[in-house]
Design a protein around this motif. Structure first.
Motif, PDB file in Angstrom:
ATOM      1  N   PHE A   3       0.920  -1.317  -0.026  1.00  0.00           N
ATOM      2  CA  PHE A   3      -0.007   0.095  -0.022  1.00  0.00           C
ATOM      3  C   PHE A   3       0.714   1.385  -0.064  1.00  0.00           C
ATOM      4  CE2 PHE A   3      -2.157   3.470   2.515  1.00  0.00           C
ATOM      5  CZ  PHE A   3      -3.400   3.862   1.763  1.00  0.00           C
ATOM      6  N   SER A   4       1.812   1.329   1.022  1.00  0.00           N
ATOM      7  CA  SER A   4       2.769   2.528   1.051  1.00  0.00           C
ATOM      8  C   SER A   4       3.405   2.732  -0.308  1.00  0.00           C
ATOM      9  CB  SER A   4       3.608   2.379   2.091  1.00  0.00           C
ATOM     10  OG  SER A   4       4.539   1.108   1.945  1.00  0.00           O
ATOM     11  N   GLN A   5       3.978   1.421  -1.029  1.00  0.00           N
ATOM     12  CA  GLN A   5       4.691   1.722  -2.164  1.00  0.00           C
ATOM     13  C   GLN A   5       3.768   2.423  -3.352  1.00  0.00           C
ATOM     14  OE1 GLN A   5       6.320  -2.226  -2.556  1.00  0.00           O
ATOM     15  NE2 GLN A   5       8.292  -1.375  -2.711  1.00  0.00           N
ATOM     16  N   LYS A   6       2.610   1.686  -3.180  1.00  0.00           N
ATOM     17  CA  LYS A   6       1.499   2.275  -4.342  1.00  0.00           C
ATOM     18  C   LYS A   6       1.126   3.809  -4.256  1.00  0.00           C
ATOM     19  CE  LYS A   6      -1.232  -1.630  -5.521  1.00  0.00           C
ATOM     20  NZ  LYS A   6      -2.164  -2.507  -5.274  1.00  0.00           N
ATOM     21  N   MET A   7       1.165   4.303  -2.647  1.00  0.00           N
ATOM     22  CA  MET A   7       1.044   5.633  -2.589  1.00  0.00           C
ATOM     23  C   MET A   7       1.956   6.517  -3.257  1.00  0.00           C
ATOM     24  SD  MET A   7      -1.928   6.111  -1.272  1.00  0.00           S
ATOM     25  CE  MET A   7      -2.470   4.676  -1.926  1.00  0.00           C
ATOM     26  N   LYS A   8       3.510   6.108  -2.812  1.00  0.00           N
ATOM     27  CA  LYS A   8       4.520   6.788  -3.066  1.00  0.00           C
ATOM     28  C   LYS A   8       4.577   6.699  -4.766  1.00  0.00           C
ATOM     29  CE  LYS A   8       9.178   6.515  -2.063  1.00  0.00           C
ATOM     30  NZ  LYS A   8      10.342   5.757  -1.847  1.00  0.00           N
ATOM     31  N   ASP A   9       4.070   5.671  -5.320  1.00  0.00           N
ATOM     32  CA  ASP A   9       4.349   5.600  -6.896  1.00  0.00           C
ATOM     33  C   ASP A   9       3.218   6.614  -7.455  1.00  0.00           C
ATOM     34  OD1 ASP A   9       4.914   4.483  -9.311  1.00  0.00           O
ATOM     35  OD2 ASP A   9       3.075   3.598  -9.207  1.00  0.00           O
ATOM     36  N   PHE A  10       2.221   6.512  -6.897  1.00  0.00           N
ATOM     37  CA  PHE A  10       1.057   7.424  -7.130  1.00  0.00           C
ATOM     38  C   PHE A  10       1.320   8.960  -6.888  1.00  0.00           C
ATOM     39  CE2 PHE A  10      -2.558  10.120  -5.204  1.00  0.00           C
ATOM     40  CZ  PHE A  10      -3.080  10.582  -6.140  1.00  0.00           C
ATOM     41  N   PHE A  11       1.942   9.515  -5.743  1.00  0.00           N
ATOM     42  CA  PHE A  11       2.330  10.989  -5.639  1.00  0.00           C
ATOM     43  C   PHE A  11       3.353  11.128  -6.599  1.00  0.00           C
ATOM     44  CE2 PHE A  11       0.113  10.340  -1.544  1.00  0.00           C
ATOM     45  CZ  PHE A  11      -0.777  11.111  -1.549  1.00  0.00           C
ATOM     46  N   SER A  12       4.365  10.135  -7.027  1.00  0.00           N
ATOM     47  CA  SER A  12       5.236  10.486  -7.711  1.00  0.00           C
ATOM     48  C   SER A  12       5.041  10.777  -9.096  1.00  0.00           C
ATOM     49  CB  SER A  12       6.442   9.498  -7.727  1.00  0.00           C
ATOM     50  OG  SER A  12       6.900   9.274  -8.782  1.00  0.00           O
ATOM     51  N   LYS A  13       3.958   9.818  -9.684  1.00  0.00           N
ATOM     52  CA  LYS A  13       3.461   9.819 -10.929  1.00  0.00           C
ATOM     53  C   LYS A  13       2.591  11.179 -10.970  1.00  0.00           C
ATOM     54  CE  LYS A  13       2.325   5.497 -12.966  1.00  0.00           C
ATOM     55  NZ  LYS A  13       1.951   4.313 -12.397  1.00  0.00           N
ATOM     56  N   ARG A  14       2.004  11.659  -9.917  1.00  0.00           N
ATOM     57  CA  ARG A  14       1.081  12.808 -10.205  1.00  0.00           C
ATOM     58  C   ARG A  14       1.915  13.916 -10.051  1.00  0.00           C
ATOM     59  NH1 ARG A  14      -3.983  14.184  -5.943  1.00  0.00           N
ATOM     60  NH2 ARG A  14      -2.409  14.602  -4.546  1.00  0.00           N
ATOM     61  N   THR A  15       2.991  14.132  -9.340  1.00  0.00           N
ATOM     62  CA  THR A  15       3.771  15.378  -9.271  1.00  0.00           C
ATOM     63  C   THR A  15       4.370  15.182 -10.608  1.00  0.00           C
ATOM     64  OG1 THR A  15       4.252  14.702  -7.036  1.00  0.00           O
ATOM     65  CG2 THR A  15       5.687  16.433  -8.022  1.00  0.00           C
ATOM     66  N   THR A  16       4.856  14.402 -11.150  1.00  0.00           N
ATOM     67  CA  THR A  16       5.488  14.459 -12.614  1.00  0.00           C
ATOM     68  C   THR A  16       4.612  15.046 -13.661  1.00  0.00           C
ATOM     69  OG1 THR A  16       6.866  12.660 -11.901  1.00  0.00           O
ATOM     70  CG2 THR A  16       6.882  13.147 -14.268  1.00  0.00           C
ATOM     71  N   VAL A  17       3.584  14.478 -13.747  1.00  0.00           N
ATOM     72  CA  VAL A  17       2.531  15.077 -14.867  1.00  0.00           C
ATOM     73  C   VAL A  17       2.137  16.544 -14.511  1.00  0.00           C
ATOM     74  CG1 VAL A  17       0.356  14.611 -15.850  1.00  0.00           C
ATOM     75  CG2 VAL A  17       1.706  12.646 -15.015  1.00  0.00           C
ATOM     76  N   GLN A  18       2.009  16.688 -13.158  1.00  0.00           N
ATOM     77  CA  GLN A  18       1.480  18.126 -12.884  1.00  0.00           C
ATOM     78  C   GLN A  18       2.512  19.219 -13.234  1.00  0.00           C
ATOM     79  OE1 GLN A  18       0.239  17.992  -8.822  1.00  0.00           O
ATOM     80  NE2 GLN A  18      -1.809  17.684  -9.339  1.00  0.00           N
ATOM     81  N   LYS A  19       3.645  18.662 -13.525  1.00  0.00           N
ATOM     82  CA  LYS A  19       4.866  19.568 -13.743  1.00  0.00           C
ATOM     83  C   LYS A  19       4.827  20.118 -15.320  1.00  0.00           C
ATOM     84  CE  LYS A  19       8.459  19.597 -10.496  1.00  0.00           C
ATOM     85  NZ  LYS A  19       9.893  19.046 -10.136  1.00  0.00           N
ATOM     86  N   GLY A  20       3.850  19.514 -15.826  1.00  0.00           N
ATOM     87  CA  GLY A  20       3.703  19.725 -17.432  1.00  0.00           C
ATOM     88  C   GLY A  20       4.930  19.591 -18.051  1.00  0.00           C
ATOM     89  N   GLY A  21       5.546  20.397 -19.019  1.00  0.00           N
ATOM     90  CA  GLY A  21       6.542  20.246 -19.722  1.00  0.00           C
ATOM     91  C   GLY A  21       7.937  20.225 -19.047  1.00  0.00           C
ATOM     92  N   GLY A  22       7.858  20.104 -17.758  1.00  0.00           N
ATOM     93  CA  GLY A  22       9.326  20.050 -16.844  1.00  0.00           C
ATOM     94  C   GLY A  22       9.730  21.279 -16.575  1.00  0.00           C
ATOM     95  N   ASP A  23      10.806  21.518 -15.543  1.00  0.00           N
ATOM     96  CA  ASP A  23      11.182  22.478 -14.953  1.00  0.00           C
ATOM     97  C   ASP A  23      11.843  23.538 -15.924  1.00  0.00           C
ATOM     98  OD1 ASP A  23      10.624  21.677 -12.345  1.00  0.00           O
ATOM     99  OD2 ASP A  23      12.602  20.718 -12.118  1.00  0.00           O
ATOM    100  N   LYS A  24      12.527  23.086 -16.990  1.00  0.00           N
ATOM    101  CA  LYS A  24      13.156  23.982 -17.778  1.00  0.00           C
ATOM    102  C   LYS A  24      11.885  24.707 -18.749  1.00  0.00           C
ATOM    103  CE  LYS A  24      16.914  23.859 -20.836  1.00  0.00           C
ATOM    104  NZ  LYS A  24      17.721  23.119 -21.824  1.00  0.00           N
TER     105      LYS A  24
END
Ligand code: HXC
Length: 514
Positions: A3-24
């Motif tokens: 469960f905790s890995q699934k949560m970690k994976d989810f938050f990581s996925k969500r944060t990545t997509v929410q960054k749009g085109g990326g930092d640059k």
């Protein structure tokens, strides 16, 4: 996976997509003086009210190496939220992802949130920042635009639609904003055009910058395509927040009532209009002398300024105000001012907002330019819009109401419920000078001193006809009132009309002179 890995994976996925085109890419966007798509939504909506949907939508394109590319949220953020407690549906194109270009899934996200807005009966806000049709997706992206335009049209008059142009908006893509009710632009950031500078150079051999072709100033002063101009994105969002307080959620509701307030003492209605009828004054001061807290939210302030339109409140009730502006071209009606007022009247009528019309105009602008620009067709839009409107309609004639201008500015004959006139009103077929020159032509020409005779005849005509009493004697004016009685008369008229019912003949739809 635990469960905790699934949560970690989810938050990581969500944060990545929410960054749009990326930092640059995000840094590049900010360096251009623009907020990011996500920050725009967060700044506009009430804190913590935004709920995002379809974050993990992926494009399906396999051509031009697109199969290997993942485009975060397919370049558009969609969701629901609140502005000052009012629910809204919203989308914001993310320029950091493939230039915010519109592919099939991007379009599907937008049409899904549009469908929600229609079903939920709440306003739609679209933030546009895009390179247009995603070139790699070919006809599928064109199809996406078509689906959006279709929904814009179905939603017209059902829910308020607001477009915010915060970047490029090019090609046919401009037609979605053009189909919506209010378009907001920001200086140096907004660009709208059908064909860009490069095409113009190729086809016409003319060089023009994007700003001069379709920047914020162009669309708020020359074309009239945009309704609100702001110097910054923050100012633009403040304007949207204010607009939302004046309009209802949908066409089955009325705008919220606010606690009544008196006009500010600095706007003294009797001191605004000059004694000399040829002298101009600012109609906005009359509006402010009538409205709660002297607040007037003007729309299309910098275009067709010979007519003034906007929202105000009287005794807490939202009203749409249309007034001739004697400061600009003596307040005449012309092609653009007719278009401007007609569209606003239709918005108010569709959304149950009573109309107050303030009249002071010498008539339609004469001249070949206007005739050839189609003042007959455009002027007719105003007649159509006023006649068609079944919301409460209150008209106050302040000074000049001559000829076609008298009829067009929501006269009794176009269905005004209440028509009031000030003692300074001059209701006649034309101004005293023109009238005397025509009907006393022979007497003036035959006089020993034609100039003296003309003056005498103008004075006679003014005395006899340039007043409100003949119209009042015929019932075309319901009451001649003192300026300081106006607010009370208008409030009473609007309150008494709350349950007005004025059904129109059954038809599929009318055919206004578009
Ligand atoms: C795919 C696009 C794109 C597009 C931009 N990009 N527009 N990708 N389709 N339409 C990508 C770029 O390749 C680039 O990707 C990234 O977005 C940022 O674009 P830049 O060009 O680097 O940005 P900038 O210099 O700021 O210029 C912005 C721009 C320019 C002026 C909008 O990108 C441009 O002219 N784009 C094409 C505009 C256009 O002609 N669109 C089609 C219009 S016709 P990388 O990977 O390098 O970061 C149309 C028809 C609609 O829309 C019809 C509806 C009925």
């Amino acid at each position: 996976m635990s469960f905790s890995q699934k949560m970690k994976d989810f938050f990581s996925k969500r944060t990545t997509v929410q960054k749009g085109g990326g930092d640059k890419a995000l840094e590049k966007q900010v360096a251009m003086g623009k907020l990011t798509a996500r920050d725009r939504i967060m700044t506009l909506l009430d804190k913590d009210s935004f709920h995002e949907y379809d974050l993990f939508v992926e494009h399906k394109c396999q051509d031009f190496d697109m199969g290997k590319k993942s485009l975060a949220a397919d370049g558009v953020i969609t969701g629901t939220g609140k502005i000052s407690g009012h629910p809204v549906c919203i989308f914001a194109q993310d320029f950091t992802v493939a230039g915010g270009s519109l592919g099939l899934m991007h379009a599907k996200k937008i049409t899904k949130i549009m469908d929600h807005a229609m079903k939920l009966g709440i306003p739609l806000i679209g933030i546009n920042d895009s390179g247009g049709a995603r070139i790699q997706e070919g006809v599928n992206s064109l199809a996406g635009y078509g689906e959006i335009f279709y929904r814009n049209t179905l939603a017209s008059g059902v829910i308020p639609q607001i477009s915010v142009i915060l970047g490029p908006c090019a090609g046919g893509a401009v037609y979605s904003p053009a189909l919506t009710d209010f378009v907001f632009v920001v200086d140096n950031i907004s660009k709208m055009f059908i064909t860009g500078p490069e095409v113009i150079k190729t086809v016409l051999g003319e060089e023009i910058s994007m700003e001069d072709l379709g920047g914020a100033k162009v669309h708020t002063t020359i074309t009239g395509n945009a309704h609100f101009f702001a110097k910054s994105e923050i100012e633009c969002f403040d304007q949207i927040k204010k607009l939302v307080t004046f309009i209802p959620w949908n066409n089955r509701k009325k705008a919220d009532n606010f606690p009544p307030k008196l006009p500010r003492a600095s706007f003294e209605i009797e001191k605004i209009i000059p004694a000399d009828p040829s002298q101009p004054y600012d109609i906005r001061n009359v509006i402010k002398s009538l409205s709660d807290d002297s607040d007037f939210f003007e729309i299309q302030e910098h275009w067709a300024a010979n007519i003034v339109i906007g929202f105000a409140r009287m005794n807490g009730i939202t009203i749409g105000v249309v007034g001739n502006q004697p400061l600009v071209l003596a307040g005449v009606l012309d092609v653009d001012s007719s278009d401007k007022a007609a569209r606003f009247i239709r918005f108010c009528d569709a959304f149950n907002i009573p109309l107050l019309t303030l009249v002071d105009l010498p008539g339609y602008l004469p001249g070949v330019d206007q005739e050839h620009a189609g003042v007959i067709r455009h002027g007719a839009k105003l007649l159509y819009a006023y006649s068609e409107a079944s919301v409460p309609k209150v008209t106050v004639i302040l000074r000049k109401a001559y000829g076609g201008g008298y009829i067009a500015m929501c006269s009794r004959h176009l269905g005004a419920d209440f028509v009031f006139a000030w003692p300074t009103a001059e209701i006649a077929v034309m101004g005293p000078e023109g009238a005397a020159n025509i009907i006393f032509r022979a007497e003036i020409a035959g006089a020993a001193d034609p100039n003296a005779m003309r003056k005498q005849k103008v004075a006679e005509y003014t005395e006899k006809f340039a007043n409100p009493y003949i119209a009042a004697a015929n019932g075309h004016v319901d009451a001649v009132i003192a300026p300081k009685e106006t607010r009370e008369y208008v409030i009473h008229a609007i309150e008494i009309s709350e349950h007005k019912s004025d059904p129109r003949p059954r038809k599929k739809h009318g055919i206004p002179p578009f």
